[in-house]
Write an enzyme that holds these catalytic residues in place. Structure first.
Site, PDB file in Angstrom:
ATOM      1  N   GLU A 147      23.978  20.853  -8.312  1.00  0.00           N
ATOM      2  CA  GLU A 147      23.371  22.132  -8.664  1.00  0.00           C
ATOM      3  C   GLU A 147      23.758  23.227  -7.671  1.00  0.00           C
ATOM      4  OE1 GLU A 147      21.646  23.523 -11.092  1.00  0.00           O
ATOM      5  OE2 GLU A 147      21.907  21.711 -12.287  1.00  0.00           O
ATOM      6  N   ASP A 200      12.700  15.853 -12.332  1.00  0.00           N
ATOM      7  CA  ASP A 200      13.930  16.644 -12.330  1.00  0.00           C
ATOM      8  C   ASP A 200      15.067  15.913 -11.625  1.00  0.00           C
ATOM      9  OD1 ASP A 200      15.665  18.787 -12.748  1.00  0.00           O
ATOM     10  OD2 ASP A 200      14.969  19.898 -10.997  1.00  0.00           O
ATOM     11  N   HIS A 206      27.863  29.655 -13.056  1.00  0.00           N
ATOM     12  CA  HIS A 206      27.136  28.461 -12.631  1.00  0.00           C
ATOM     13  C   HIS A 206      27.383  27.314 -13.602  1.00  0.00           C
ATOM     14  CE1 HIS A 206      23.404  26.175 -11.364  1.00  0.00           C
ATOM     15  NE2 HIS A 206      23.524  25.762 -12.625  1.00  0.00           N
ATOM     16  N   GLU A 207      27.203  27.568 -14.880  1.00  0.00           N
ATOM     17  CA  GLU A 207      27.325  26.493 -15.859  1.00  0.00           C
ATOM     18  C   GLU A 207      28.752  25.977 -15.971  1.00  0.00           C
ATOM     19  OE1 GLU A 207      24.947  24.862 -17.094  1.00  0.00           O
ATOM     20  OE2 GLU A 207      23.402  26.156 -16.282  1.00  0.00           O
ATOM     21  N   HIS A 242      29.641  23.544 -13.330  1.00  0.00           N
ATOM     22  CA  HIS A 242      29.271  22.150 -13.599  1.00  0.00           C
ATOM     23  C   HIS A 242      30.456  21.411 -14.223  1.00  0.00           C
ATOM     24  CE1 HIS A 242      25.132  21.853 -12.417  1.00  0.00           C
ATOM     25  NE2 HIS A 242      24.736  22.845 -13.191  1.00  0.00           N
ATOM     26  N   HIS A 245      17.060  20.666  -8.900  1.00  0.00           N
ATOM     27  CA  HIS A 245      16.989  22.123  -8.919  1.00  0.00           C
ATOM     28  C   HIS A 245      16.171  22.682  -7.756  1.00  0.00           C
ATOM     29  CE1 HIS A 245      18.119  21.543 -13.214  1.00  0.00           C
ATOM     30  NE2 HIS A 245      18.716  22.720 -13.046  1.00  0.00           N
ATOM     31  N   TYR A 303      24.236  13.071 -10.842  1.00  0.00           N
ATOM     32  CA  TYR A 303      23.144  14.025 -11.052  1.00  0.00           C
ATOM     33  C   TYR A 303      21.800  13.379 -10.762  1.00  0.00           C
ATOM     34  CZ  TYR A 303      21.460  18.451 -13.015  1.00  0.00           C
ATOM     35  OH  TYR A 303      20.892  19.694 -13.186  1.00  0.00           O
TER      36      TYR A 303
END
Length: 353
Positions: free
Chosen positions: A195, A268, A171-172, A175, A273, A186
């Site tokens: 995300e 957020d 996942h990271e 990005h 998210h 974002y």
């Protein structure tokens, strides 16, 4: 000199969950509360080298090194990055679980992008993969800062160490892939897509590594991160958004599955998210309807869309959905089962009519 730009941290644990931990009664998670506050405080922006972020950028004239070029550092419980180099490409296991899991996860993610999409590292040009482990004291998060991966050890009461979940590593690093391709802003729906793309490809990294079909996959993000003290199985569920956890202290997973429950908020970064549950569910529906290996069906279409010039940085859900339908028709044919499944998925979640 490399130009610097401000890059928001892309963390796997959302601010609303960290805030719930930080606001919990002192006797609920005594070790977790300061860890969550530290993680919350870190969710601002950092200065990182500016990246050329659009499709097709190559950073060297020579062919890139197709090996992962991994370096894992130990931050020794501090917030100073990167820390001490403890494992480099080709070296053997260290016996430190976080170090060795990070090393293996970087390798598995690199192999996925190379084998499936012939993409050499996250930038497509052989970018070395750098990670720091043992970041902070009982730090409750993992994030991509625009240049490298950072992993906390968790507090041991709410979260285990963040290197144990391969889909979190995938996942990271996804990005980073988005950073070098569509560079989705974002904020709001484009941020939720940012995300979601990371959840999609993080899940696909785990599925590819395990040799799972779409039907065999759990479609959970961060499975195994929670300790037994938490009433929950994962951070998010692509199969059933809103059901990943329901805990008396942390609350209930707030992700919507359809546009009927879209959350309009300023928190957020506009609910990135939370509302990512909608495109996540669309992907799950498409992938399971197509069947087989998800990276060959819906995953290939999402990759085509992510690298399409039709995807602007500020694209919304409907715009991205239309690009995926066009991409499916281009790849599999107009009227194909794959294109129909993708269109149906977006209609089911209420993004397309």
């Amino acid at each position: 000199m490399v130009a610097m730009t401000t890059v928001p941290l892309r963390s796997v644990v959302p601010p609303y969950l960290l805030r719930a931990i930080a606001d919990a009664p002192a006797d609920a998670f005594p070790r977790a509360t300061p860890a969550a506050r530290t993680a919350l405080a870190s969710l601002g922006a950092v200065a990182a080298p500016k990246r050329e972020a659009r499709l097709g950028v190559q950073h060297t004239a020579a062919a890139p090194d197709r090996s992962p070029q991994r370096s894992v550092f130990d931050a020794h419980g501090t917030t100073t990055l990167p820390g001490t180099l403890v494992r480099r490409e080709g070296s053997t296991d260290t016996g430190d679980a976080a170090v060795d899991e990070a090393y293996a996860g970087l390798g598995a993610t690199h192999a996925f992008w190379l084998d499936v999409f012939d993409r050499v590292s996250i930038d497509g040009a052989g970018l070395p993969l750098v990670a720091s482990v043992h970041y902070g004291s009982d730090y409750d998060n993992a994030y991509w800062d625009g240049t490298q991966m950072v992993f906390g050890d968790g507090d041991g009461e709410v979260f285990r160490r963040f290197t144990i979940a391969l889909d979190v590593i995938g996942h990271e690093l996804a990005h980073g892939v988005t950073q070098y391709t569509a560079d989705l802003t974002y904020q709001g729906q484009s941020g939720a897509l940012n995300e979601s793309v990371s959840d999609v490809f993080g899940s696909l990294v785990a599925q590819y590594t395990a040799g799972q079909t779409a039907e065999q996959a759990t479609w959970l993000i961060g499975e195994g991160l929670f300790t037994p003290a938490v009433h929950g199985v994962a951070l998010r569920s692509m199969k059933a958004p809103g059901t990943a956890y329901d805990d008396p202290v942390l609350g209930k997973d707030p992700q919507p599955a359809t546009m009927a429950d879209y959350l309009d908020t300023t928190e957020d970064s506009g609910g990135v998210h939370t509302n990512s549950g909608i495109p996540n569910h669309a992907f799950y529906l498409a992938a399971t309807a197509i069947g087989g290996k998800a990276w060959e069906g819906a995953g290939a279409v999402w990759w085509d869309a992510l690298t399409s010039p039709q995807v602007s940085a500020s694209i919304d859900f409907a715009g991205f959905a239309r690009v995926t339908v066009s991409a499916a028709e281009a790849r599999f044919g107009a009227g194909s089962p794959q294109a129909s499944a993708i269109g149906d998925a977006w209609r089911t979640v209420g993004v397309l009519s």
